[in-house]
Design a protein around this motif. Structure first.
Motif, short mmCIF file in Angstrom:
data_model
loop_
_atom_site.label_atom_id
_atom_site.label_comp_id
_atom_site.label_asym_id
_atom_site.label_seq_id
_atom_site.Cartn_x
_atom_site.Cartn_y
_atom_site.Cartn_z
N PRO A 170 1.09 -1.00 -0.20
CA PRO A 170 -0.14 0.06 -0.08
C PRO A 170 1.29 0.79 0.04
N ALA A 171 0.69 2.33 -0.49
CA ALA A 171 1.35 3.48 -0.60
C ALA A 171 0.55 4.61 -0.13
N GLY A 172 0.04 5.84 -1.10
CA GLY A 172 -0.68 6.73 0.11
C GLY A 172 0.47 7.50 -0.10
N GLY A 173 0.24 8.20 0.88
CA GLY A 173 0.50 9.58 2.34
C GLY A 173 1.05 9.23 3.00
N HIS A 174 1.41 8.15 3.33
CA HIS A 174 1.82 7.20 4.98
C HIS A 174 2.96 6.00 4.10
N CYS A 175 3.65 6.47 3.74
CA CYS A 175 4.44 5.78 2.86
C CYS A 175 5.62 5.03 3.40
N GLY A 176 5.38 4.81 4.36
CA GLY A 176 6.71 4.48 4.98
C GLY A 176 7.26 2.66 4.98
N LEU A 177 6.08 1.69 4.64
CA LEU A 177 6.10 0.81 4.55
C LEU A 177 6.90 0.14 3.28
N LEU A 178 6.51 0.77 2.91
CA LEU A 178 6.41 0.91 1.15
C LEU A 178 7.86 1.17 1.07
N ALA A 179 8.55 2.67 1.63
CA ALA A 179 9.70 3.31 1.48
C ALA A 179 10.98 2.09 2.56
#
Length: 438
Positions: free
Chosen positions: A206-215
């Motif tokens: 999942p992405a969106g504004g809170h993209c800490g998991l992705l990054a």
């Protein structure tokens, strides 16, 4: 878990242009390089506090023409992947701050994770929630062990009150951000997926504004195997990440929804660290419609018995929408990161998804008001194996001829083909039958 660093230059290039962090009242770790040793250290430190969730082959694989593995992070104690970053963040606090306590101000998955893990670590924890917060969320947060205070009618009111209490009492005010510590904790998902699924071709987050998991996870995966495609998925209604990547900085004025259905999917882009890492390491970011998310939730419930929210279902939604045709025949992992959907929303989402999936349909027709005509209609529905969910008769306000009855039926079918067969059978007997379009 020992990770030998091979590609530090890649990450150093991603972070070299990051500006100094904004004035958040969270633990300052600076914008130092997020190294694989950091992610490895986080994995070791949190291994006893969070679940190593399964990443299993899915029955959905045949339907979408690829080998799909689902990383079930919604099975964490609070139903969210955020526990990984939160636990590492809390255990990294100085001892004197742990004694004083922490404070958060929202009803998000982040706050729930802080409430639970701070209580488990015997850190005093306070959660400020607005008066509009659902009673179920308040109850759950208290059960996790936090002191919950209702204040203000908006999230901004709660945040201002939390900052004031933090300043007056020495609490540490926490909000979700993209420090190296928090990203390292979230990045442990990437390590686990790599261990659990050999010969991976792609991982969807999942992405969106809170993209800490992705990054954070992209940092781990690209180090372990640069050829693995890392893909982020966000909502078409709130393309926060894509707009931020185009602008080169976090978008602050993006119109966002307060609807609990979207959660963090519609949040503001909160940090340059995550944004720069995403721009450098993530191969693709796609956007999906709300309809695709709803059908994805339905697929996960039916095929995996997984009850998830929009953030949890949005990765699969990219396959439902056909946005990733290049993954056909590949081995793909999807992170199902959150399962905190409120019950009243769950009922609405499933009902709407069944309609969108052409498995619940409605039609109306006018019959002579004579004995046996309704029975003949029901016989056709039974012969076509359609399940009647609701049937209504209207006598008084029928605008056609006298002595007729308008019948409106809601029925359940197997799929789109079955619906088309039923429609043809009804039109053959009742040419004036009208179908309600979804």
């Amino acid at each position: 878990m020992k990770i030998v660093s091979r590609n530090e230059e890649l990450l150093r290039g991603a972070l070299s242009r990051i500006p100094q962090s904004s004035s958040r009242t969270s633990p300052s770790t600076g914008n130092k390089l997020i190294r694989f040793e950091d992610i490895s250290a986080a994995a070791f430190k949190i291994q006893c506090g969070v679940q190593k969730t399964s990443c299993m082959y899915s029955r959905l694989s045949k339907q979408y023409g690829m080998d799909i593995y689902l990383k079930k992070e919604f099975l964490q104690y609070t139903g969210s992947v955020k526990e990984r970053g939160v636990l590492y963040l809390l255990t990294s606090l100085p001892q004197d701050q742990q004694r004083k306590g922490v404070i958060v101000a929202s009803d998000s998955n982040f706050s729930m994770a802080v409430a639970y893990h701070a209580s488990e670590l015997r850190i005093p924890v306070f959660v400020i929630m607005s008066t509009s917060t659902s009673p179920a969320r308040v109850k759950m947060c208290r059960e996790y062990g936090a002191m919950v205070i209702s204040y203000g009618t908006t999230a901004k009111d709660s945040q201002m009150h939390a900052r004031r209490l933090a300043q007056e009492n020495g609490y540490l005010y926490l909000e979700e951000e993209d420090s190296a510590v928090y990203l390292s904790g979230l990045g442990t998902v990437g390590l686990e997926v790599y261990e659990q699924v050999p010969k991976l071709d792609a991982v969807i987050f999942p992405a969106g504004g809170h993209c800490g998991l992705l990054a954070g996870s992209a940092a781990a995966l690209k180090h372990l195997n640069p050829h693995i495609s890392v893909i982020g998925v966000e909502s078409e209604s709130f393309p926060v990440l894509q707009e931020s990547l185009k602008a080169g900085h976090p978008i602050e004025d993006q119109a966002c929804s307060n609807h609990h259905f979207y959660g963090d999917v519609s949040g503001l882009c909160f940090g340059s660290n995550s944004l720069q890492l995403t721009g450098k390491l993530v191969d693709k970011v796609v956007a999906v419609r709300e309809e695709d998310i709803l059908i994805s939730m339905l697929r996960l419930l039916e095929y995996e018995r997984a009850t998830v929210d929009a953030e949890g279902a949005i990765g699969l939604a990219a396959l439902v929408a056909g946005k990733l045709p290049e993954l056909k025949g590949k081995r793909v992992a999807i992170v199902i990161c959150s399962g905190n959907l409120e019950l009243h929303l769950l009922q609405q989402c499933i009902a709407r998804a069944l309609t969108l999936d052409n498995r619940v349909c409605r039609f109306s027709l006018v019959l002579p008001d004579c004995p046996g005509d309704i029975s003949k209609l029901l016989e056709i529905l039974a012969r076509e194996e359609a399940r009647v969910l609701d049937i209504k008769q209207e006598h008084m306000f029928v605008t056609s001829e006298l002595f007729t009855v308008e019948v409106t039926c809601t029925v359940e079918t197997r799929d789109k083909i079955h619906t088309a067969q039923l429609r043809n059978a009804l039109l053959e007997r009742y040419p004036t039958a009208a179908w309600t379009e979804r």
